[in-house]
Design a protein around this motif. Structure first.
Motif: not given
Lengths: 512, 508, 511
Positions: C153-154, C151, C157
């Motif tokens: 990463l989101v 999670l 990102y």
């Protein structure tokens, strides 16, 4: 006991006479309708309605099951079933004819008269207990239908169709007669060797034939086989099984559509009544000789009917092929009905009977719909049906229901009857020795699936494609006929339990 | 005590709703209100049914079947012939309850979501209700005849829905849909016939009891017939080609039901029929099911990478996600099978939102072509927010619902693979990377970057558009945070099926 | 009586605040302030925990039931069907990272005070980052761990993709896919643990896995070790799986870089220690050389590549690779010398300290790089010159941060590196000179570069820059203070790490 037959006969002749008195054809139709409805009501009453009895008018004890030896006839639930089915057909056809026939048409009294006389012949076929009586009644009905096909004698296509139909009909009658004569020969020979006894039935009595033929099988096998082949071919023409079906599309297409309706329903019902009687009573002892052949024929008939129906652009022709396919389904009943286990045999026969009943409503209704669109100058081709649902929403809905029933979509009648037919074949397949009968069920199911494509195409044209938008006014008799067919199609499905008891009883009693 | 025929009610309400919607003298708005009302009642009943399962303490007076497997059960005889009775028999257990609820929920959502044209609204809303009725019918039927009837009944309204309200190429798509799935249904019917022939009954409960002892050599062809029938519906590669066409042309509500519930029929059939009734064949052919599942996953994700049409992309992604179901089924582990069933449910929720988004973006901007849609993130914040959530959920991001199901499938796969083949789990895992890649790339292109002026003025989603999505998103999060709500039901079913499979494994 | 779930509070409060900020903050100022206040709560929890660790008599923390080593333990059933639990606790290892995270997030927020673009989203994402990062460090259930791991990463990102530099699209996707692919190996590893723990039991319980060590020694452990090494090593990042890092850093906004270098990289190291070392220690001892070799290569590579960098941010990014190599080297040294008494302890203790120190230092460096770009319009060292004249505050802080990064005694970096190298010497003898010499040489090079950039005549091409503002100074000063504080008084922290390493080796059977 024969009151319905008598009333129908009487009405028939009366109508022919009335032509000269009553000028307006509508009145004639009404008269025919009255006669038919009375006969239908009496038949239903005999079959178990018991209404008259409750009114204090004890004419019979419903349900009636009685032999009339002097007349070589019988009135049993099996017979009554056919009477009801046939008379229903008559009602629907007459209702439709009331609007279908034009002012320019002549000899309208004869039309209705012939219709009723044909019906009488058919009813007698169902009621006969003797091979010769059966044949005579058969011919009576056939001759009346020949005339009906040629009713519009100025119409070239109609007369051509009538010619074809006549020739085919006569030839097939001759073939049947030849087959009957061979059977009679065998039977009479065997009967003469039996110890003489008083009150012995005639050598042409159907039930007696069952005994004699199985006794004579060993001795006269080639003769019997030849007779069976001839009978299959002869009746094959009548009920239009493959490969004796070639005349059907032309004749159905050429004949006036109401007559086509009559041919495709009533004639076929009669043909099957005769086949049940001959194959399942008279020839049942020799079943080993012909079940497989009939089974193959059944599969071939349904398959070819459906495959040929696929590319048709004329809805009438499409329905003609579809009716061939349905003959194939009913043949399953003849095959399973010959099974050695009486329960399974009755199961199969019940399926056949039920399918014929439903068939009256759905095929009859579908042809009537086509007749209606022809009368209203909409046309009978697939493209003419585009957008029809907007122009006649209720009747298009009825047509859709009937087509779906033809395809065997539940919970409609066509589904229930096919289910019983196919399930009986499965039951037969469970018994060692007749496993191959499962293939009938499999073929039937696959064919039903296949058939959905061309039925659905009509629905697609009516509902999805765009076409003319102006609403059309449909004459009331057509609507009435279609409503009868629609209610019948739905009722035989959703309320199957009401009808099934009667059908199973008829089938069970048929085998004694 | 009064026994409520709740399952029949769940079936009957949409039927009544459909008829009333169709025949009443409604305007467009009124038709929608009537349909909303009836689908709302349907959902309420489905909820009661769910409650009956998740809160067994509340006595709702629902009858159970004699063996106790089906927590709610009803049985009536339609007709009887020679001692053979054709029955109406419905029941639900842990497998069907979530799917029934899903169908009812998505029906409501599909109806609330605004219609895209003004054409024949009454028929449109009526057909939606009929489809859902048929779908629920498939999930609750416990008699093969009836099961098949509902199975096929689904096709007709869906065919009309695509054929009448669909996109420019709708006729082709509708016919293709009909033919593919109908042929699949016919082959399935052969399987049903074979089972009925082997056991002499159409009662699915009875068959599930009797069929497992059919010899393996007979089970295998029957299993293959079912696998084909269900695989077309699922769909699995290589029988999937109808799906993208159908989706692209279908109206949004049709897509919601198609992807959200209709595909689930295939998965449902695999578990209810193929695996429950033919465990030996399932064990014997595990490699086939697994291979088909993995092929679907990989192939679909690769195809997704090159899609231009947003709807087509979502359609292909559905194929990939349904591959998980096959993979999970092939593991014979409780966790894998539970995961596969859970995946059915999760995917239903997620794709519903995705298709609504695709429909809305087309409506708002006039295009669904990913290359044309650029820089919408700042112009359409609500859209952006919802598409981020649904994309993340769809790609299996932890913290969202489908992660849990995909995790379970993989855990089951690892557990189920024989020792020397455990390394092969890399192949399906690869699909996850691909899935992440195409979603991310798509999201990037749509939301970020420079807004392309060719789109003209765009508007954000309207309340009527995002409200149905919000409902589903709520359930996505609910499922993500409280998965045991569903998993409790699902595992009660998959525990039983695992036992029979393991027994078959031991016996075979 | 169940203790108040303080970890749960620290974990979820930022997430809840993120949603509130995103949905309801109409004005930018509200968003900033709300986010900052929300991020102070976890910091307070950290401080509370710190006291609990240092003085257990003052604040007794709930201990886990299996090993009794994990504190502030809280547990609840989450998905009972697959035995997934919500289970949080911290030990010395994870606590140091929790502390680091909770310090860096508020500082990053303060630093971003003048962020203009889409402010509520920006701060909401930072809060979300905090939740996911803390979740990774606090979770002791593998399922939960992986949820946060992925999670995380989101938000990162989106931080790169929306607020990043010119090549942000490429960088953000590369970041996402690289790390996602790597985390699949972690996922695979979790399946292996799950399988060997046996179904139906508490198979995702990380404490139970550490306690029982279910994986058979031999090929299975070795393969698992390699898979996890790649999985966690990509995050670390170790050479040759590091290529996403320079791109991500260069394009990320400063706050993103701060958290990326300060915390995210530590997640990889944390995973290596928690999983590779603690759960499959036999493989880790057999394959100690992998740690050592890759660590050394990373050190050399990172150092050498950064010599060639002109872009300040790229330079820092590459030096991060080098610094994380030191962490790996420390682990490798320890695993080699695990039954060698204190000598063995030093490697891992130093490595943990290095994680902490590098978190602080790289955060400061990235902030400075951000300020340089913001004020001067360039980050290239060759284009800078004499900025001391115009921007003394910035210059002094830059020099201090560089010195800390190079390991100047008295600052926090020195303690960490020194301990690691000492441990390496104990384990591998004079081989230690290879990394040491590299570090020293590059240090000289940097100093020279800094010299040119900071001192000398001011380049007029840089315009009329103003010195850094309060919102930049404040976090930098705090960080600088921490350099000095932990540089001069490393003992309390170092003792915690030593305790941790010692008890681990005792449990494993070393020392």
């Amino acid at each position: 006991m024969l009151l319905p037959v008598i009333i129908a006969t009487f009405s028939g002749f009366l109508l022919i006479a009335l032509t000269f008195i009553v000028g307006r054809q509508r009145r004639l139709a009404d008269a025919a309708l009255v006669g038919l409805l009375i006969a239908l009501f009496l038949s239903l009453d005999m079959a178990g309605l018991g209404l008259l009895e409750r009114l204090g008018l004890v004419l019979w004890q419903a349900p009636v099951s009685q032999q009339l030896p002097g007349l070589l006839l019988e009135v049993t639930p099996f017979v009554l079933f056919f009477w009801v089915a046939l008379l229903l057909t008559g009602v629907i056809v007459v209702l439709a004819s009331r609007s279908f026939l034009q002012k320019t048409d002549r000899n309208i009294g004869e039309y209705y008269g012939l219709l009723l006389i044909a019906l009488v012949g058919m009813m007698l076929v169902a009621a006969s207990t003797d091979l010769f009586v059966l044949y005579l009644a058969f011919e009576m009905a056939s001759l009346a239908t020949f005339a009906l096909v040629a009713f519009r004698k100025r119409d070239k296509r109609g007369t051509e169709a009538a010619m074809k139909f006549f020739i085919i009909g006569v030839v097939s009658s001759a073939i049947i007669l030849f087959g009957i004569s061979l059977i009679y020969g065998v039977s009479a020979h065997v009967a003469s060797q039996l110890p003489p006894q008083t009150g012995a039935p005639a050598a042409t009595d159907l039930r007696f034939l069952g005994t004699t033929l199985s006794l004579g099988l060993a001795q006269f096998e080639p003769v019997i086989i030849l007779a069976v082949v001839l009978l299959i071919a002869g009746f094959g023409f009548k009920v239009a099984t493959v490969p004796f079906h070639m005349w059907v599309p032309d004749v159905y297409d050429g004949a006036p559509t109401t007559v086509t309706t009559f041919l495709s329903t009533a004639s076929k019902i009669m043909g099957f009544a005769a086949m049940f009687k001959i194959f399942l009573i008279a020839l049942v002892g020799t079943a080993g000789q012909w079940t497989l052949a009939l089974g193959i024929l059944a599969i071939a008939t349904m398959t070819l009917g459906n495959v040929a129906a696929l590319p048709q652009k004329s809805i009438k022709r499409m329905l003609a092929y579809s009716s061939i396919a349905h003959a194939g389904y009913v043949l399953i009943a003849v095959v399973v009905g010959s099974h050695s286990d009486p329960a399974i045999a009755a199961f199969g026969l019940a399926g056949g009977l039920y399918h014929l009943l439903v068939y009256v409503f759905m095929t009859g209704g579908a042809f009537i719909f086509v007749a209606m669109t022809a009368t209203l100058l909409i046309g009978e081709r697939l493209d003419d049906y585009s957008g029809l649902a907007r122009r006649m929403p209720l009747l298009a809905f009825a047509m859709m229901i009937m087509l779906l029933s033809l395809a065997g979509i539940p919970p409609l009648g066509g589904f229930v009857s096919k289910f019983i037919l196919f399930w009986s074949a499965v039951q037969a397949g469970l018994v060692p020795g007749s496993e191959w009968m499962v293939s009938l069920a499999v073929a039937g199911v696959l064919n039903s699936a296949l058939s959905l494509f061309y039925y659905a195409r009509v629905i697609k044209h009516m509902y999805i494609l765009e076409g003319p938008k102006e609403p059309v006014k449909v004459p009331t008799p057509y609507s009435l006929a279609l409503w009868v067919a629609l209610i019948g199609t739905i009722a035989t499905g959703v309320f199957a339990f009401v009808f099934i008891d009667f059908v199973t009883q008829a089938a069970a009693l048929f085998f004694g | 005590m009064v026994v409520i025929p709740i399952i029949t009610l769940v079936l009957a309400i949409p039927a009544i709703g459909a008829i009333l919607t169709l025949v009443g003298p409604w305007s467009r708005k009124q038709a929608r209100s009537v349909a909303t009302l009836f689908s709302g009642i349907t959902l309420a009943f489905a909820f009661v049914l769910l409650l009956h399962f998740v809160a067994p303490g509340i006595d709702l007076g629902l009858p159970t079947d004699p063996s106790g497997t089906y927590g709610a059960f009803e049985e009536y005889t339609w007709f009887q012939i020679f001692g053979f009775s054709v029955q109406y028999r419905v029941g639900v257990d842990g497998l069907s309850v979530p799917l029934v609820f899903l169908a009812a929920l998505l029906l409501l959502v599909a109806i609330i979501y605004p219609m895209e044209t003004d054409f024949k609204p009454k028929a449109y809303y009526a057909l939606l209700q009929i489809i859902s009725l048929a779908l629920i019918g498939v999930f609750v039927s416990l008699d093969f005849l009836q099961f098949f009837v509902f199975w096929e009944l689904v096709l007709i309204p869906m065919y009309f829905l695509i054929g009448i309200w669909g996109g420019p190429n709708r006729h082709h798509a509708a016919i293709k849909f009909l033919i593919y799935t109908h042929v699949g249904g016919m082959v399935m019917l052969l399987g049903i016939f074979a089972l009925a022939f082997q056991t002499g009954t159409l009662n699915m409960i009875e068959i599930a009891r009797l069929a497992p002892i059919i010899p393996l050599a007979t089970q295998i062809p029957i299993f293959l017939a079912f696998l084909f029938g269900f695989g077309v519906k699922l769909p699995m590669v290589p029988f999937h080609t109808w799906l993208p066409d159908a989706h692209v042309e279908a109206p949004t509500a049709g897509s919601i039901i198609l992807a959200g519930v209709l595909l689930k029929m295939g998965g449902y059939g695999i578990f209810r029929i193929a695996y429950s009734m033919l465990p030996q064949a399932a064990v014997d052919l595990w490699w086939l099911v697994a291979a088909l599942g993995v092929a679907s996953m990989i192939y679909a994700s690769m195809v997704c990478l090159v899609q231009v049409d947003l709807k087509r992309l979502i359609a292909y992604s559905s194929i990939g996600h349904m591959g998980f179901v096959l993979l999970g089924a092939s593991t014979f582990t409780a966790i894998g099978i539970s995961g596969a069933i859970f995946q059915l449910f999760n995917h239903g929720l997620i794709t519903a939102v995705l298709f609504m988004l695709a429909g809305s973006v087309k409506h708002a901007t006039g295009s669904r072509e990913i290359p044309h849609l650029r820089g919408l993130g700042s112009k359409m914040p609500i859209f952006a927010f919802l598409i981020i959530i649904s994309f993340l959920a769809s790609l299996g991001m932890p913290g969202f619902n489908s992660f849990i199901s995909e995790f379970m499938v993989f855990a089951g796969t690892y557990q189920g693979l024989p020792g020397e083949m455990k390394k092969l789990i890399f192949i399906p895992l690869l699909a996850l990377v691909l899935t992440g890649a195409y979603y991310l790339w798509t999201m990037h292109r749509i939301l970020l970057g420079r807004f392309s002026s060719s789109l003209g003025k765009v508007r954000d989603l309207r309340a009527s558009e995002y409200l149905p999505m919000a409902i589903v998103v709520f359930f996505i999060f609910l499922t993500a945070f409280v998965p045991s709500l569903w998993l409790g039901l699902i595992s009660s079913f998959s525990g039983g099926i695992e036992q029979s499979l393991v027994a078959a494994l031991g016996g075979g | 009586m169940a203790a108040f779930p303080i970890l749960g509070l620290a974990l979820f409060l930022p997430a809840v605040a993120a949603i509130l900020v995103y949905l309801f903050a109409r004005r930018d100022a509200t968003a900033r302030l709300g986010a900052l206040i929300a991020s102070l709560v976890p910091l307070a929890v950290s401080v509370y925990l710190l006291i609990g660790f240092l003085r257990p008599d003052l604040i007794p923390l709930a201990l886990d039931p299996i090993q009794g080593r994990y504190r502030a333990f809280e547990e609840a059933s989450w998905i009972p069907q697959i035995n997934v639990f919500y289970r949080l606790a911290v030990d010395e290892l994870s606590f140091s990272l929790v502390l680091l995270t909770t310090i860096l997030v508020p500082l990053a927020m303060i630093y971003s005070w003048n962020q203009k673009k889409r402010v509520p989203e920006f701060f909401a994402l930072l809060l979300l980052m905090e939740t996911t990062m803390l979740g990774v460090f606090m979770s002791l259930d593998f399922f939960l761990f992986f949820v946060f791991w992925e999670l995380q990463l989101v938000p990162m990102y989106f931080l790169i993709a929306i607020w990043g530099g010119p090549r942000r699209r490429y960088a953000s996707i590369k970041f996402f896919l690289f790390t996602q692919a790597a985390s699949l190996l972690v996922l695979l590893g979790i399946f292996v643990f799950y399988f060997y723990m046996g179904t139906g039991v508490d198979a995702f319980n990380m404490i139970a896995i550490i306690e029982t060590g279910p994986i058979p020694i031999g090929v299975v452990q070795d393969l698992l070790f390699v898979a996890l090494l790649i999985g966690f090593g990509t995050k670390l990042p170790m050479v040759p799986l590091h290529t996403w890092l320079p791109d991500a850093h260069v394009e990320a906004p400063t706050a993103g870089s701060v958290l990326l270098a300060g915390v995210l990289l530590k997640m990889g190291a944390y995973g290596l220690i928690r999983v590779n070392v603690q759960m499959i220690p036999e493989a880790a001892t057999t394959l100690f050389w992998v740690f050592a070799v890759i660590g050394t290569i990373s050190i050399l590579y990172g150092a050498i590549v950064s010599l060639a960098q002109d872009d300040l941010k790229r330079l820092i990014a590459n030096s991060s690779i080098s610094h994380m190599g030191i962490v790996m080297l420390g682990i490798g040294a320890s695993m080699h010398a695990f039954n060698n008494g204190t000598a063995g302890v030093m490697g891992i203790s130093g490595a943990i300290f290095q994680m902490f120190a590098h978190g602080l230092i790289s955060a400061a460096l990235f902030m400075l790089a951000g300020s340089v770009l913001h004020r001067l319009g360039t980050r290239n060292l060759s284009e800078l010159g004499g900025i001391m004249n115009r921007m003394p505050l910035l210059s002094w802080l830059l020099i201090l941060a560089f010195l800390a990064s190079l390991g100047l005694p008295g600052l926090v970096g020195f303690v960490a590196e020194f301990t690691v190298f000492l441990g390496t010497y104990e384990a591998f003898g004079l081989w230690v000179l290879l990394p040491i010499l590299t570090v020293v040489l590059t240090a000289a090079y940097y100093l020279w570069g800094i010299q040119r950039a900071v001192h000398g005549p001011f380049r007029e091409s840089l315009g009329e820059p103003r010195d850094i503002a309060l919102y930049e100074v404040l976090p930098l000063v705090v960080l600088a203070g921490l350099f000095v504080l932990f540089g001069i008084f490393p003992a309390p922290l170092m003792d915690l790490f030593n305790t941790w390493t010692t008890s681990f080796f005792q449990a494993f059977g070393g020392i």
